[in-house]
Design an enzyme around this catalytic site. Structure first.
Site, PDB file in Angstrom:
ATOM      1  N   ASP A  81       5.238  -4.976   6.013  1.00  0.00           N
ATOM      2  CA  ASP A  81       5.828  -6.277   6.367  1.00  0.00           C
ATOM      3  C   ASP A  81       5.693  -7.332   5.272  1.00  0.00           C
ATOM      4  OD1 ASP A  81       3.159  -6.488   6.852  1.00  0.00           O
ATOM      5  OD2 ASP A  81       3.342  -7.031   8.970  1.00  0.00           O
ATOM      6  N   GLY A 110       0.835  -1.210   0.000  1.00  0.00           N
ATOM      7  CA  GLY A 110       0.000   0.000   0.000  1.00  0.00           C
ATOM      8  C   GLY A 110       0.864   1.253   0.000  1.00  0.00           C
ATOM      9  N   ASP A 156       2.270   0.016  11.838  1.00  0.00           N
ATOM     10  CA  ASP A 156       2.196  -1.290  12.513  1.00  0.00           C
ATOM     11  C   ASP A 156       3.467  -2.120  12.365  1.00  0.00           C
ATOM     12  OD1 ASP A 156       1.920  -1.671   9.817  1.00  0.00           O
ATOM     13  OD2 ASP A 156       0.274  -3.095   9.947  1.00  0.00           O
ATOM     14  N   ASP A 210      -0.198   2.699   8.453  1.00  0.00           N
ATOM     15  CA  ASP A 210      -0.752   2.007   9.619  1.00  0.00           C
ATOM     16  C   ASP A 210       0.133   2.064  10.867  1.00  0.00           C
ATOM     17  OD1 ASP A 210      -2.941   1.360   8.163  1.00  0.00           O
ATOM     18  OD2 ASP A 210      -2.334  -0.694   7.727  1.00  0.00           O
ATOM     19  N   ARG A 232       0.967  -5.322  -5.717  1.00  0.00           N
ATOM     20  CA  ARG A 232       1.159  -6.559  -4.950  1.00  0.00           C
ATOM     21  C   ARG A 232       1.325  -7.661  -5.998  1.00  0.00           C
ATOM     22  NH1 ARG A 232      -3.113  -3.940  -1.534  1.00  0.00           N
ATOM     23  NH2 ARG A 232      -2.020  -3.317   0.339  1.00  0.00           N
ATOM     24  N   ARG A 269      -6.069  -2.101   9.231  1.00  0.00           N
ATOM     25  CA  ARG A 269      -6.615  -3.458   9.123  1.00  0.00           C
ATOM     26  C   ARG A 269      -6.242  -4.291  10.344  1.00  0.00           C
ATOM     27  NH1 ARG A 269      -5.565  -5.511   3.397  1.00  0.00           N
ATOM     28  NH2 ARG A 269      -3.479  -4.918   4.048  1.00  0.00           N
ATOM     29  N   THR A 278       4.185   2.761   5.477  1.00  0.00           N
ATOM     30  CA  THR A 278       2.768   2.399   5.566  1.00  0.00           C
ATOM     31  C   THR A 278       2.093   3.380   6.517  1.00  0.00           C
ATOM     32  OG1 THR A 278       1.195   0.853   6.580  1.00  0.00           O
ATOM     33  CG2 THR A 278       3.468   0.579   7.206  1.00  0.00           C
TER      34      THR A 278
HETATM   35  O1  F6P Z   1      -1.809   0.882   3.789  1.00  0.00           O
HETATM   36  C1  F6P Z   1      -2.358   0.022   4.748  1.00  0.00           C
HETATM   37  C2  F6P Z   1      -3.808  -0.050   4.565  1.00  0.00           C
HETATM   38  O2  F6P Z   1      -4.191   1.262   4.482  1.00  0.00           O
HETATM   39  C3  F6P Z   1      -4.690  -0.757   5.570  1.00  0.00           C
HETATM   40  O3  F6P Z   1      -5.027  -0.041   6.709  1.00  0.00           O
HETATM   41  C4  F6P Z   1      -5.889  -1.110   4.736  1.00  0.00           C
HETATM   42  O4  F6P Z   1      -6.620  -2.143   5.262  1.00  0.00           O
HETATM   43  C5  F6P Z   1      -5.249  -1.491   3.459  1.00  0.00           C
HETATM   44  O5  F6P Z   1      -4.092  -0.704   3.358  1.00  0.00           O
HETATM   45  C6  F6P Z   1      -6.105  -1.379   2.258  1.00  0.00           C
HETATM   46  O6  F6P Z   1      -5.293  -1.448   1.132  1.00  0.00           O
HETATM   47  P1  F6P Z   1      -5.799  -1.799  -0.323  1.00  0.00           P
HETATM   48  O7  F6P Z   1      -7.052  -1.052  -0.549  1.00  0.00           O
HETATM   49  O8  F6P Z   1      -4.675  -1.330  -1.175  1.00  0.00           O
HETATM   50  O9  F6P Z   1      -5.989  -3.264  -0.354  1.00  0.00           O
END
Ligand code: F6P
Length: 328
Positions: A107, A15, A134, A132, A76, A176, A130
């Site tokens: 990660d 992301g 995390d 997040d 991805r 998430r 990221t």
């Molecule tokens: O970048 C992390 C994050 O924002 C998470 O909090 C979220 O669940 C996820 O990416 C969603 O990413 P995508 O829409 O790219 O699958």
């Protein structure tokens, strides 16, 4: 004998996050400073497999420090999960004479990088990017500070309308698996309740707390919900549940979504990206690999990628306590 480092590559993966461009710039500029050649790999591991590689120099990364997203794009890659895919990726590195790789990502990207390193012995350095926050081994990931401020500004606006109509708003923010954005924007925007994956407060306590807020004279309320909260209900189901049990409340839902990933990085994220990018290149020059660059107590620190992936960045209990006291 260790091969002399001559050419490095940088990619963004997973992301996107504000500050990724600032980190790309820092890696390329540091490479130039240390007289290394450098390339950018587009679309993460997938682009590497497909040979989507471009030579970059100090000038090609001008005026990107302030830009959101990533000029190198992100993706991805399913193919990179296969040995065949990783072999193709390695062939591209060999063909382009690349002898070190900086991965800016989360990660999942670091796990991919570690497997790649084990199989093909290519030096890898990770930069945690990221929103997040995390990732273990750093107090702050790239993009988190910007995302916090983006989310908080929007929540402030929601407070305006909530208060005009005496409403209760459930606001879902990203995260998430982690509640860093929810907890900190919740405190920053003065939310009444905050639901995060790390702490299951239970629905009864939520109802009790909202009821208490109403009785204490609050006319509008905000509940900030992390995407991955543990109530087992979607934010809409949560809102319905509260409306059924506390019919005095006029409830609305707002999901902030991907707006939190965009926008110009904050000054904090730009400086963090610059520090991390320089350190990543210096680690490669020193012959290091499988490390993540992080920030601990405002000092640049490194953590084994393996540990960064295995361990969890834990929520600070002190901040949780503050959020409880503030919602009295
Ligand atoms: O970048 C992390 C994050 O924002 C998470 O909090 C979220 O669940 C996820 O990416 C969603 O990413 P995508 O829409 O790219 O699958």
């Amino acid at each position: 004998m260790r091969k002399e480092l001559k050419k490095i590559a940088v990619m963004t993966s997973g992301g996107d996050a504000p500050g990724m461009n600032a980190a790309i710039r820092a890696v390329i500029r540091a490479a130039s400073y240390y007289k290394l050649e450098s390339v950018g790999i587009y679309r993460g591991f997938q682009g590497l497999i497909e040979g989507d590689v471009e030579k970059l120099d100090a000038r090609s990364v001008h005026h990107i420090i302030q830009k959101g997203g990533t000029i190198l794009k992100s993706a991805r890659s399913k193919e990179f999960r296969t040995v065949e895919g990783r072999k193709k990726a390695y062939d591209v590195l060999v063909k382009n004479n690349i002898d070190g790789l900086v991965i800016i990502g989360g990660d999942g990207s670091f796990t991919g990088g570690m497997i790649f390193n084990k199989e093909f012995d290519i030096p890898i350095i990770g930069i945690p990017g990221t929103i997040d926050n995390d990732i273990f081994g750093t107090d702050f990931t790239l993009g988190y500070d910007t995302a916090l401020n983006t989310a908080m500004e929007v929540i402030d606006k929601i407070r305006d309308t909530a208060s005009s109509h005496n409403r209760l708003f459930f606001v879902e923010v990203m995260g998430r698996d982690a509640g860093f954005i929810a907890l900190n924007t919740g405190i920053g925007a003065g939310a009444e309740e905050i639901l995060i994956p790390e702490e299951d407060m239970g629905l009864d306590r939520l109802l009790m707390s909202l009821e208490k807020s109403r009785r204490s004279g609050k006319t509008s309320s905000l509940v900030i919900v992390a995407e991955g909260d543990k109530t087992g209900r979607s934010v809409f189901e949560l809102a319905d549940y509260v409306e059924e049990n506390l019919p005095e409340y006029d409830v609305r839902v707002s999901i902030l979504g991907h707006m939190q990933r965009g926008g110009s990085p904050s000054c904090f994220d730009r400086v963090l990206a610059s520090r991390m990018g320089v350190k990543a290149v210096e680690l490669l020059i020193d012959g290091k690999s499988n490390l993540m660059v992080g920030l601990k107590n405002n000092k640049i620190a490194t953590t084994d990628l393996e540990l960064a992936v295995k361990e969890h960045h834990r929520i600070n209990k002190e901040i949780l306590r503050i959020s409880d006291i503030m919602s009295v």
